[in-house]
Design a protein around this motif. Sequence first.
Motif, PDB file in Angstrom:
ATOM      1  N   VAL A  35      16.524  -4.338   2.352  1.00 56.22           N
ATOM      2  CA  VAL A  35      15.620  -3.430   3.081  1.00 56.22           C
ATOM      3  C   VAL A  35      14.527  -3.034   2.098  1.00 56.22           C
ATOM      4  CG1 VAL A  35      15.598  -1.397   4.576  1.00 56.22           C
ATOM      5  CG2 VAL A  35      17.776  -2.362   3.818  1.00 56.22           C
ATOM      6  N   GLY A  36      13.277  -3.038   2.558  1.00 52.38           N
ATOM      7  CA  GLY A  36      12.178  -2.695   1.653  1.00 52.38           C
ATOM      8  C   GLY A  36      12.274  -1.267   1.158  1.00 52.38           C
ATOM      9  N   GLY A  37      11.446  -0.942   0.182  1.00 53.08           N
ATOM     10  CA  GLY A  37      11.432   0.448  -0.315  1.00 53.08           C
ATOM     11  C   GLY A  37      11.743   0.474  -1.784  1.00 53.08           C
ATOM     12  N   ALA A  38      11.036   1.340  -2.497  1.00 50.85           N
ATOM     13  CA  ALA A  38      11.250   1.414  -3.941  1.00 50.85           C
ATOM     14  C   ALA A  38      12.233   2.519  -4.266  1.00 50.85           C
ATOM     15  CB  ALA A  38       9.920   1.677  -4.630  1.00 50.85           C
ATOM     16  N   GLY A  39      12.771   3.158  -3.233  1.00 55.17           N
ATOM     17  CA  GLY A  39      13.706   4.247  -3.483  1.00 55.17           C
ATOM     18  C   GLY A  39      13.010   5.458  -4.057  1.00 55.17           C
ATOM     19  N   LEU A  40      11.745   5.642  -3.698  1.00 59.34           N
ATOM     20  CA  LEU A  40      11.007   6.778  -4.253  1.00 59.34           C
ATOM     21  C   LEU A  40      10.794   7.887  -3.232  1.00 59.34           C
ATOM     22  CD1 LEU A  40       8.243   4.957  -6.325  1.00 59.34           C
ATOM     23  CD2 LEU A  40      10.342   6.022  -7.127  1.00 59.34           C
ATOM     24  N   ASN A  45      12.132   8.710   9.371  1.00 61.84           N
ATOM     25  CA  ASN A  45      12.033   7.251   9.274  1.00 61.84           C
ATOM     26  C   ASN A  45      13.307   6.649   8.695  1.00 61.84           C
ATOM     27  OD1 ASN A  45      10.460   5.139   9.843  1.00 61.84           O
ATOM     28  ND2 ASN A  45       8.989   5.493   8.192  1.00 61.84           N
ATOM     29  N   ASN A  46      13.803   7.271   7.605  1.00 59.45           N
ATOM     30  CA  ASN A  46      15.065   6.816   7.007  1.00 59.45           C
ATOM     31  C   ASN A  46      16.184   6.906   8.025  1.00 59.45           C
ATOM     32  OD1 ASN A  46      14.155   6.194   4.491  1.00 59.45           O
ATOM     33  ND2 ASN A  46      14.775   8.113   3.529  1.00 59.45           N
ATOM     34  N   ALA A  47      16.224   8.028   8.758  1.00 58.47           N
ATOM     35  CA  ALA A  47      17.300   8.216   9.734  1.00 58.47           C
ATOM     36  C   ALA A  47      17.262   7.082  10.755  1.00 58.47           C
ATOM     37  CB  ALA A  47      17.150   9.569  10.410  1.00 58.47           C
ATOM     38  N   ILE A  48      16.056   6.725  11.190  1.00 61.66           N
ATOM     39  CA  ILE A  48      15.942   5.633  12.175  1.00 61.66           C
ATOM     40  C   ILE A  48      16.325   4.298  11.525  1.00 61.66           C
ATOM     41  CG2 ILE A  48      14.316   4.351  13.636  1.00 61.66           C
ATOM     42  CD1 ILE A  48      12.765   7.000  13.987  1.00 61.66           C
ATOM     43  N   ALA A  75      24.415  11.621  -5.042  1.00 61.08           N
ATOM     44  CA  ALA A  75      23.966  12.370  -6.215  1.00 61.08           C
ATOM     45  C   ALA A  75      22.645  11.844  -6.753  1.00 61.08           C
ATOM     46  CB  ALA A  75      25.029  12.296  -7.295  1.00 61.08           C
ATOM     47  N   ILE A  76      22.350  10.592  -6.471  1.00 56.73           N
ATOM     48  CA  ILE A  76      21.155  10.034  -7.145  1.00 56.73           C
ATOM     49  C   ILE A  76      19.969   9.775  -6.218  1.00 56.73           C
ATOM     50  CG2 ILE A  76      22.375   8.967  -9.082  1.00 56.73           C
ATOM     51  CD1 ILE A  76      22.083   6.287  -7.528  1.00 56.73           C
ATOM     52  N   ILE A  77      20.164   9.904  -4.913  1.00 62.44           N
ATOM     53  CA  ILE A  77      19.034   9.477  -4.068  1.00 62.44           C
ATOM     54  C   ILE A  77      17.802  10.376  -4.162  1.00 62.44           C
ATOM     55  CG2 ILE A  77      20.307   8.085  -2.374  1.00 62.44           C
ATOM     56  CD1 ILE A  77      20.198  10.437  -0.511  1.00 62.44           C
ATOM     57  N   PHE A  78      17.947  11.560  -4.764  1.00 61.76           N
ATOM     58  CA  PHE A  78      16.759  12.404  -4.911  1.00 61.76           C
ATOM     59  C   PHE A  78      16.097  12.210  -6.275  1.00 61.76           C
ATOM     60  CE2 PHE A  78      19.437  14.828  -1.901  1.00 61.76           C
ATOM     61  CZ  PHE A  78      18.601  14.707  -0.810  1.00 61.76           C
ATOM     62  N   LYS A  79      16.711  11.320  -7.084  1.00 63.08           N
ATOM     63  CA  LYS A  79      16.141  11.128  -8.419  1.00 63.08           C
ATOM     64  C   LYS A  79      15.335   9.841  -8.452  1.00 63.08           C
ATOM     65  CE  LYS A  79      19.631  13.661 -10.813  1.00 63.08           C
ATOM     66  NZ  LYS A  79      20.945  13.570 -11.363  1.00 63.08           N
ATOM     67  N   PRO A  80      14.096   9.904  -8.945  1.00 66.14           N
ATOM     68  CA  PRO A  80      13.298   8.694  -8.954  1.00 66.14           C
ATOM     69  C   PRO A  80      13.870   7.672  -9.926  1.00 66.14           C
ATOM     70  CG  PRO A  80      12.179  10.454 -10.137  1.00 66.14           C
ATOM     71  CD  PRO A  80      13.391  11.058  -9.512  1.00 66.14           C
ATOM     72  N   PHE A  81      13.701   6.428  -9.607  1.00 63.94           N
ATOM     73  CA  PHE A  81      14.043   5.286 -10.468  1.00 63.94           C
ATOM     74  C   PHE A  81      15.539   5.103 -10.714  1.00 63.94           C
ATOM     75  CE2 PHE A  81       9.947   7.036 -12.058  1.00 63.94           C
ATOM     76  CZ  PHE A  81       9.151   6.128 -11.391  1.00 63.94           C
ATOM     77  N   GLU A  82      16.376   6.099 -10.360  1.00 60.84           N
ATOM     78  CA  GLU A  82      17.788   5.957 -10.723  1.00 60.84           C
ATOM     79  C   GLU A  82      18.539   5.002  -9.816  1.00 60.84           C
ATOM     80  OE1 GLU A  82      20.130   9.085 -11.972  1.00 60.84           O
ATOM     81  OE2 GLU A  82      18.572   9.934 -13.231  1.00 60.84           O
ATOM     82  N   GLN A  83      17.958   4.735  -8.640  1.00 60.52           N
ATOM     83  CA  GLN A  83      18.690   3.871  -7.735  1.00 60.52           C
ATOM     84  C   GLN A  83      18.203   2.438  -7.868  1.00 60.52           C
ATOM     85  OE1 GLN A  83      17.823   4.946  -3.792  1.00 60.52           O
ATOM     86  NE2 GLN A  83      16.383   6.513  -4.373  1.00 60.52           N
ATOM     87  N   ILE A  84      17.676   2.118  -9.047  1.00 59.92           N
ATOM     88  CA  ILE A  84      17.024   0.822  -9.176  1.00 59.92           C
ATOM     89  C   ILE A  84      17.988  -0.344  -8.906  1.00 59.92           C
ATOM     90  CG2 ILE A  84      17.226   0.647 -11.704  1.00 59.92           C
ATOM     91  CD1 ILE A  84      14.151  -0.255  -9.611  1.00 59.92           C
ATOM     92  N   ALA A  85      19.257  -0.192  -9.357  1.00 61.25           N
ATOM     93  CA  ALA A  85      20.205  -1.280  -9.157  1.00 61.25           C
ATOM     94  C   ALA A  85      20.371  -1.518  -7.666  1.00 61.25           C
ATOM     95  CB  ALA A  85      21.542  -0.911  -9.772  1.00 61.25           C
ATOM     96  N   LEU A 117       0.831  -1.199   0.000  1.00 61.68           N
ATOM     97  CA  LEU A 117       0.000   0.000   0.000  1.00 61.68           C
ATOM     98  C   LEU A 117       0.871   1.256   0.000  1.00 61.68           C
ATOM     99  CD1 LEU A 117      -2.832   1.195   0.258  1.00 61.68           C
ATOM    100  CD2 LEU A 117      -2.564   1.100   2.723  1.00 61.68           C
ATOM    101  N   SER A 118       1.945   1.227   0.787  1.00 56.26           N
ATOM    102  CA  SER A 118       2.760   2.446   0.824  1.00 56.26           C
ATOM    103  C   SER A 118       3.514   2.606  -0.496  1.00 56.26           C
ATOM    104  CB  SER A 118       3.691   2.468   2.042  1.00 56.26           C
ATOM    105  OG  SER A 118       4.828   1.712   1.787  1.00 56.26           O
ATOM    106  N   LEU A 119       3.900   1.489  -1.123  1.00 59.08           N
ATOM    107  CA  LEU A 119       4.536   1.591  -2.443  1.00 59.08           C
ATOM    108  C   LEU A 119       3.547   2.156  -3.464  1.00 59.08           C
ATOM    109  CD1 LEU A 119       6.577  -1.715  -2.753  1.00 59.08           C
ATOM    110  CD2 LEU A 119       7.393   0.571  -2.258  1.00 59.08           C
ATOM    111  N   LEU A 120       2.329   1.651  -3.386  1.00 58.50           N
ATOM    112  CA  LEU A 120       1.286   2.115  -4.305  1.00 58.50           C
ATOM    113  C   LEU A 120       1.096   3.625  -4.151  1.00 58.50           C
ATOM    114  CD1 LEU A 120      -1.186   1.618  -6.172  1.00 58.50           C
ATOM    115  CD2 LEU A 120      -2.504   1.129  -4.148  1.00 58.50           C
TER     116      LEU A 120
END
Length: 655
Positions: free
Chosen positions: A332-337, A272-275, A315-325, A196-199
């Motif tokens: 750890v869960g998360g779509a990197g979005l 949340n990320n920090a934790i 450099a890439i963590i603020f860009k969507p989809f770029e951290q796909i690799a 749900l949170s990914l959605l």
Amino acid sequence: MLDKVTRLLLVEDDEDDYILTCDYLEQLGSHTFDVEWLSCPEQAIGVLSENKHDICLLDYRLGASDGLEVLKRAVANGFRGPIIMLTGQSDEMLDSAALDAGAVDYLVKSEMSSGRFARAIRYALARREVEDERVERLKAEAENRSKDRFLAHLSHELRTPLSSILGYTELLMQSEKNQHAQNELGVIYRNGKHLLSLLNDVLDLSKIAADKLELNCSDVNLDSLMADVYTLMRVSAIDKGLSLRFESQQALPLIINSDATRLRQILINIINNAIKFTNHGEIVVRAWTAWVNEREMLFFSIKDTGLGIAPEKQAIIFKPFEQIADVESRDVGGAGLGLAICSELLTRMQGSISLESTQGVGSEFTLSIYPGNIRDVERQRLRFDSNPDYQQKLTTLTTHGRVLVVDDLKDLRILVGHMIASTGADVEYAENGKQAIEKVAAAEKNGKTFDIVFIDLHMPVMGGKEATIELRKMGYQGPIIALTAATMKGVKSELTALGFNDMIAKPLDSGLLYHVLNHYICQGKTDPVVARDDCPAITQQSTRYLLVEDDSDAAQITQLLLESLGVETVIAASYKACLQTLHTDQHFDKVLLDMHLPDGEGLDLAREVKQLYPNLTLVIVSGAEPEPEKIEQLDIDQVLLKPINLGLLTQLIEG
Ligand code: ADP
């Protein structure tokens, strides 16, 4: 424009005229023409239907044929470019006939040497450009509209089955029969929530991409917003043994103008990320204001002592989809979005986000927003984690005593423990009935008996009921309070008989918890159990809802959840069924309407129901947020966003 070649089709049966026209065209400095010459009318009709020319000059007299005929057929075949009719001599009748048939202009050949020819061509081409742009814009708008509709529909379609998955899992987790499967059910539940949170993230991002994400700005109490975030995040921090501090060195505006939901989302995501990425140490959240380009901006920084982020990744963590690799290879869960969404949201809030991080030392995210004009707003030194407002909100109760909290679900255990600890009591934990008995026995032996025990009913190894029977047999005299989601009739008297003193319904209401603590610890009452009438999840009088939902799974789970909260629920599976039901029976406290029904739209149904029965309270249940204007227009009382869960329904019943 100068270097763009204009493709021109000249339909002309006289070669001299063709050469002359080419000469005149060459003299037009504004365009470079690539001229195709055709003398056969039939061929011209064929070529024009291919629509590959920017403009057509069409002679009126083409041998035996009539240029008007070619014009009409070219237009009928869908030629989109401008057609200018050429003729040997001026003829008003012909002029208007040509314009009626779709020509943009009409020129006498003798005028070709004059400025009129150049103007006619320039205007025709300019018109075509405007027209092209308009068509493109309309096309893009139509595409966007269908994309939006598709997304709204997709969101609804995905949330509806998720409602069933989460709802049924919640029910199964509460049933005593499924104690052996608690772990497996927990996995399904957590993953459903994660999905749900990914959605939500993907939908947020697509809204951003379509430029459809709108901020809802209003006056926001900064103090309470931060206190909310603190309360929520502190539980996860404690859970990981981390300290979480909120502080501000300067007086801050009490009220800012912003989108509270989005600001909360950003802060929660980053904290949340920090934790998540910190194993030892602390997380410090600071807030301050500073002037940037003649505007006073509000800043937040979130600093952790965690793993840190490698420079190439920063450099890439603020860009969507770029951290796909990276996302694919980690566990750890998360779509990197999350950060990409935060960054977009902050841009829309006229602010920004930046990061400083050293691997092995920690990271600090700094973000800014424009808080509106805060020049004249009252300021105070806010201490979010210990300000009086926040304390007030949590509780004013002070207790001294030893409390045992027994629950197999870690999050819940910690949450209850945290609420109780904030009153000053000493809290100990147990994960099941057996551990609880051991802890109570050990405490009695050491003369440090527990003043009160809060115990969940359904737990693996040993449930709360068995444990209470055992505790009473052992001679434990203190109050035992059941934490339960089962609030059906008869439960209370059964619990009293087993030796419980009281019960509190889940989802837990902190006010009630403090009330119980006050009653049993501070006032020292141990009167035998009488279940509380003010239990939020128990409806005493008979409440009836009409649920209009075509998806039978979703209807059934919502009905089960509502009935577990004591609400009699009648289902109507369609637009028509709803009207039929209401025709004979309007004794409903609320009517819950799904947005999409097989025979009509929920909002249309809402309008019709409101007209027929203005006193009924209408609630829209939707997988996507409906447009706020529509909701306002239709006088809808509430919107519930799928997936529906016990918490949402409890709020609905209480509200
Ligand atoms: P996700 O939802 O996958 O966590 P985010 O966009 O929130 O996506 O974060 C992207 C990535 O940035 C994380 O997966 C993590 O690798 C890194 N990251 C974010 N915040 C921190 C932090 N405080 N410490 C270390 N790494 C972090």
